[in-house]
Enzyme design. Structure first.
Site, PDB file in Angstrom:
ATOM      1  N   GLY A   1       8.504  -5.110  -1.294  1.00  0.00           N
ATOM      2  CA  GLY A   1       7.387  -6.054  -1.169  1.00  0.00           C
ATOM      3  C   GLY A   1       7.121  -6.730  -2.504  1.00  0.00           C
ATOM      4  O   GLY A   1       7.046  -6.057  -3.528  1.00  0.00           O
TER       5      GLY A   1
ATOM      6  N   ASN B   1      10.033   2.847  -5.647  1.00  0.00           N
ATOM      7  CA  ASN B   1      10.798   4.102  -5.753  1.00  0.00           C
ATOM      8  C   ASN B   1      12.114   4.081  -4.969  1.00  0.00           C
ATOM      9  O   ASN B   1      13.095   4.691  -5.388  1.00  0.00           O
ATOM     10  CB  ASN B   1       9.947   5.322  -5.385  1.00  0.00           C
ATOM     11  CG  ASN B   1       9.021   5.063  -4.230  1.00  0.00           C
ATOM     12  OD1 ASN B   1       9.334   4.252  -3.358  1.00  0.00           O
ATOM     13  ND2 ASN B   1       7.889   5.733  -4.204  1.00  0.00           N
TER      14      ASN B   1
ATOM     15  N   ASP C   1       1.500  -0.940  -4.309  1.00  0.00           N
ATOM     16  CA  ASP C   1       1.065   0.371  -3.823  1.00  0.00           C
ATOM     17  C   ASP C   1       0.739   1.343  -4.958  1.00  0.00           C
ATOM     18  O   ASP C   1       0.097   2.365  -4.730  1.00  0.00           O
ATOM     19  CB  ASP C   1       2.130   0.984  -2.910  1.00  0.00           C
ATOM     20  CG  ASP C   1       2.255   0.235  -1.601  1.00  0.00           C
ATOM     21  OD1 ASP C   1       1.324  -0.516  -1.259  1.00  0.00           O
ATOM     22  OD2 ASP C   1       3.289   0.382  -0.925  1.00  0.00           O
TER      23      ASP C   1
ATOM     24  N   GLY D   1      -1.259   0.146   1.425  1.00  0.00           N
ATOM     25  CA  GLY D   1      -1.008   1.474   0.846  1.00  0.00           C
ATOM     26  C   GLY D   1      -0.844   2.478   1.966  1.00  0.00           C
ATOM     27  O   GLY D   1      -1.822   2.978   2.507  1.00  0.00           O
ATOM     28  N   ARG D   2       0.441   2.738   2.316  1.00  0.00           N
ATOM     29  CA  ARG D   2       0.665   3.547   3.522  1.00  0.00           C
ATOM     30  C   ARG D   2       0.387   5.032   3.309  1.00  0.00           C
ATOM     31  O   ARG D   2      -0.158   5.701   4.187  1.00  0.00           O
ATOM     32  CB  ARG D   2       2.076   3.340   4.055  1.00  0.00           C
ATOM     33  CG  ARG D   2       3.161   3.693   3.066  1.00  0.00           C
ATOM     34  CD  ARG D   2       4.550   3.365   3.581  1.00  0.00           C
ATOM     35  NE  ARG D   2       4.666   1.991   3.998  1.00  0.00           N
ATOM     36  CZ  ARG D   2       4.919   1.601   5.259  1.00  0.00           C
ATOM     37  NH1 ARG D   2       5.084   2.506   6.190  1.00  0.00           N
ATOM     38  NH2 ARG D   2       5.026   0.329   5.549  1.00  0.00           N
TER      39      ARG D   2
ATOM     40  N   GLU E   1      -4.548   1.084   5.071  1.00  0.00           N
ATOM     41  CA  GLU E   1      -3.711   0.919   6.267  1.00  0.00           C
ATOM     42  C   GLU E   1      -3.086   2.251   6.699  1.00  0.00           C
ATOM     43  O   GLU E   1      -2.676   2.413   7.841  1.00  0.00           O
ATOM     44  CB  GLU E   1      -2.594  -0.104   6.000  1.00  0.00           C
ATOM     45  CG  GLU E   1      -1.614   0.334   4.915  1.00  0.00           C
ATOM     46  CD  GLU E   1      -0.489  -0.665   4.658  1.00  0.00           C
ATOM     47  OE1 GLU E   1      -0.476  -1.739   5.273  1.00  0.00           O
ATOM     48  OE2 GLU E   1       0.378  -0.343   3.818  1.00  0.00           O
TER      49      GLU E   1
ATOM     50  N   LEU F   1      -2.175 -11.585   1.648  1.00  0.00           N
ATOM     51  CA  LEU F   1      -3.074 -12.260   0.698  1.00  0.00           C
ATOM     52  C   LEU F   1      -3.298 -11.387  -0.531  1.00  0.00           C
ATOM     53  O   LEU F   1      -3.351 -11.866  -1.651  1.00  0.00           O
ATOM     54  CB  LEU F   1      -4.424 -12.578   1.356  1.00  0.00           C
ATOM     55  CG  LEU F   1      -4.407 -13.440   2.612  1.00  0.00           C
ATOM     56  CD1 LEU F   1      -5.832 -13.735   3.071  1.00  0.00           C
ATOM     57  CD2 LEU F   1      -3.669 -14.751   2.358  1.00  0.00           C
ATOM     58  N   GLN F   2      -3.426 -10.057  -0.307  1.00  0.00           N
ATOM     59  CA  GLN F   2      -3.764  -9.182  -1.425  1.00  0.00           C
ATOM     60  C   GLN F   2      -2.614  -9.017  -2.405  1.00  0.00           C
ATOM     61  O   GLN F   2      -2.820  -8.746  -3.577  1.00  0.00           O
ATOM     62  CB  GLN F   2      -4.242  -7.806  -0.929  1.00  0.00           C
ATOM     63  CG  GLN F   2      -3.168  -6.962  -0.269  1.00  0.00           C
ATOM     64  CD  GLN F   2      -3.729  -5.928   0.672  1.00  0.00           C
ATOM     65  OE1 GLN F   2      -4.262  -4.927   0.242  1.00  0.00           O
ATOM     66  NE2 GLN F   2      -3.622  -6.168   1.974  1.00  0.00           N
ATOM     67  N   ARG F   3      -1.370  -9.154  -1.932  1.00  0.00           N
ATOM     68  CA  ARG F   3      -0.292  -8.951  -2.892  1.00  0.00           C
ATOM     69  C   ARG F   3       0.263 -10.261  -3.442  1.00  0.00           C
ATOM     70  O   ARG F   3       1.137 -10.255  -4.307  1.00  0.00           O
ATOM     71  CB  ARG F   3       0.804  -8.040  -2.328  1.00  0.00           C
ATOM     72  CG  ARG F   3       1.614  -8.551  -1.204  1.00  0.00           C
ATOM     73  CD  ARG F   3       2.657  -7.499  -0.783  1.00  0.00           C
ATOM     74  NE  ARG F   3       3.755  -8.162  -0.136  1.00  0.00           N
ATOM     75  CZ  ARG F   3       4.600  -7.612   0.692  1.00  0.00           C
ATOM     76  NH1 ARG F   3       4.483  -6.328   0.983  1.00  0.00           N
ATOM     77  NH2 ARG F   3       5.582  -8.278   1.216  1.00  0.00           N
TER      78      ARG F   3
HETATM   79  O1  F6P Z   1       5.055  -3.413  -1.075  1.00  0.00           O
HETATM   80  C1  F6P Z   1       4.397  -2.359  -0.445  1.00  0.00           C
HETATM   81  C2  F6P Z   1       3.727  -2.828   0.778  1.00  0.00           C
HETATM   82  O2  F6P Z   1       2.914  -3.875   0.388  1.00  0.00           O
HETATM   83  C3  F6P Z   1       2.924  -1.816   1.599  1.00  0.00           C
HETATM   84  O3  F6P Z   1       1.653  -1.527   1.164  1.00  0.00           O
HETATM   85  C4  F6P Z   1       2.947  -2.422   2.968  1.00  0.00           C
HETATM   86  O4  F6P Z   1       2.739  -1.458   3.969  1.00  0.00           O
HETATM   87  C5  F6P Z   1       4.332  -2.941   3.012  1.00  0.00           C
HETATM   88  O5  F6P Z   1       4.672  -3.315   1.704  1.00  0.00           O
HETATM   89  C6  F6P Z   1       4.588  -4.118   3.894  1.00  0.00           C
HETATM   90  O6  F6P Z   1       5.939  -4.410   3.813  1.00  0.00           O
HETATM   91  P1  F6P Z   1       6.680  -5.602   4.515  1.00  0.00           P
HETATM   92  O7  F6P Z   1       6.292  -6.837   3.761  1.00  0.00           O
HETATM   93  O8  F6P Z   1       8.144  -5.317   4.390  1.00  0.00           O
HETATM   94  O9  F6P Z   1       6.223  -5.605   5.940  1.00  0.00           O
END
Ligand code: F6P
Length: 417
Positions: free
Chosen positions: A13, A111, A141, A188-189, A244, A295-297
């Site tokens: 991500g 990781n 994350d 943040g899973r 999440e 939006l948050q990332r």
């Molecule tokens: O990069 C980590 C993350 O943002 C997680 O928090 C989120 O669950 C996941 O990526 C979403 O990933 P993708 O964009 O592959 O659906």
């Protein structure tokens, strides 16, 4: 130019500042007179021999990357099987690297990506191919081990805390006749770092967020509803932030979308509407909810200046390590003081980062399980500090750059994998 090329790739991500790391990598390598190739869509671009010649980009564009969100070369979620199971992709990567004289591989990811870089460095040694593999940290994350924080996290954390604070003002204004509960979903899973950062939106007992739900704690429906009810009775309204990754006693996520990625990770998203429906049907309050999702990332307009400094520093250090001939390491952020905030970059072996997941420390969660502690505030405060807005164009929209991404001519047959 020095002999050999450096291959840079983005993975997983993306974040608001991963391109700042790319910018630092390219500029540092140019100072060393080393050609930088970028892989299109992470390791997949390396396998497919889809390489980009960054030397074709003007320096102004490379500098502008530092304020442009997204992943300028494309990213991927793609898991290489263990070499014992399938050696072919590793052979292919070495063939591609040999064909383009790649001597340094910088993999910018979390990781899983650290694991890929580590495997590749081992295989290169086995094949007798001279290759240095350097991991470069990033993830919103914040779950990479060893490093004090991960570039990308602090900006997403700032977005979370600011958004929760602003939305809370809205709810407070509406509560007497309309919305009483607002639910915000944070990414943040397995690790509740972003959810926890929302706690920086307010401080006293009655300030939002009133309830934070962490993936490190098992969700208890009855206790949650009682807490919402009690907050509305006391404050007049209630703001809930849910990770999440919130899950019940059976370990199942409250919000599984039913899709699984290449790493076997379930796609999440939807815990906020789930909780909103629960509150509405069981307590009868009017509820608004939001899933800020990407939006948050990607919120570069609200990036943390500290985060930007970290992102640039790890990029520069990664190139330094490569030029020093180090292998299978990652530049990590080491905090030496909270106030004043001081930090430095050190090299950590990839072995210590690959596949490890750092959870929120128990000491960061209040004993009642619904808020953060003073220790967490000390950790988050310097990360959120400082603004680093992008330049804005005349239309009032940030002036983000789009690279030309000129393809390198292929030298090998297409990859059949
Ligand atoms: O990069 C980590 C993350 O943002 C997680 O928090 C989120 O669950 C996941 O990526 C979403 O990933 P993708 O964009 O592959 O659906």
């Amino acid at each position: 130019m020095a002999r050999g090329s450096l291959l840079y790739a983005q993975s997983g991500g993306v974040t608001a500042v991963i391109n700042a790391t790319a910018s630092a990598v390219i500029q540092a390598a140019r100072r060393h007179r080393v050609q930088v190739l970028a892989a299109r869509n992470g390791i997949l671009g390396a396998l497919r021999e889809e390489l980009i010649d960054t030397s074709a980009e003007p320096i102004a564009s490379i500098r502008a990357l530092a304020h442009t969100p997204g992943g300028a070369f494309g990213s991927c979620r793609y898991k290489l099987k263990a070499p014992e199971v399938d050696r072919a992709p590793y052979q292919r990567l070495i063939d591609v690297f040999r064909a383009h004289d790649v001597r340094w591989f910088l993999y910018n990811g979390g990781n899983d990506s650290a694991d890929t870089a580590l495997k590749l460095s081992k295989i290169a040694t086995e094949f007798g191919y001279p290759l240095a593999c350097i991991g470069v940290p990033k993830t919103v994350d914040n779950d990479l081990d060893v490093t004090d924080c991960c570039p990308g996290f602090a900006s997403a954390a700032k977005y979370t805390a600011v958004s929760v604070r602003e939305a809370a003002l809205d709810v407070a204004a509406m509560a007497s006749t309309s919305t009483k509960v607002f639910v915000y979903e944070a990414m943040g899973r397995h690790a509740g770092w972003l959810a926890a950062a929302s706690g920086m939106a307010g401080e006293g007992r009655d300030e939002a967020p009133h309830i934070i739900l962490f993936p490190e704690r098992v969700f208890d429906e009855a206790a949650f509803l009682a807490k919402v009810k009690e907050t509305v009775a006391r404050v007049g309204w209630c703001v809930v932030v849910a990770s999440e990754g919130v899950h019940g006693p059976d370990g199942r996520f409250l919000a599984e979308a039913g899709t699984v990625d290449a790493f076997g990770h379930a796609q999440l998203g939807g815990v906020a509407p789930h909780l909103a429906e629960m509150v509405k049907s069981r307590l009868g309050y009017k509820v608004h909810w939001t899933v800020p999702d990407y939006l948050q990332r990607s919120a570069r307009h609200l990036a943390s200046a500290t985060d930007l400094k970290h992102a640039l520093a790890v990029g520069e250090a990664a190139v330094d390590y490569a030029m020093e001939g180090r292998n299978a390491v990652m530049p990590v952020i080491v905090r030496t003081s909270d106030a004043p905030y001081r930090w430095k970059i050190e090299a950590a072996p990839l072995e210590r980062l690959a596949n490890h997941e750092k959870k929120l420390p128990a000491g960061f969660v209040r004993p009642d399980g619904y808020g953060i502690t003073a220790a967490a505030r000390r950790y988050f405060a310097p990360l959120l500090r400082g603004e680093a807005p992008p330049p804005y164009g005349r239309d009032g929209i940030p002036a983000y750059v789009a690279l030309g991404n000129r393809a390198v001519r292929k030298a090998l047959p297409d990859w059949a994998g």
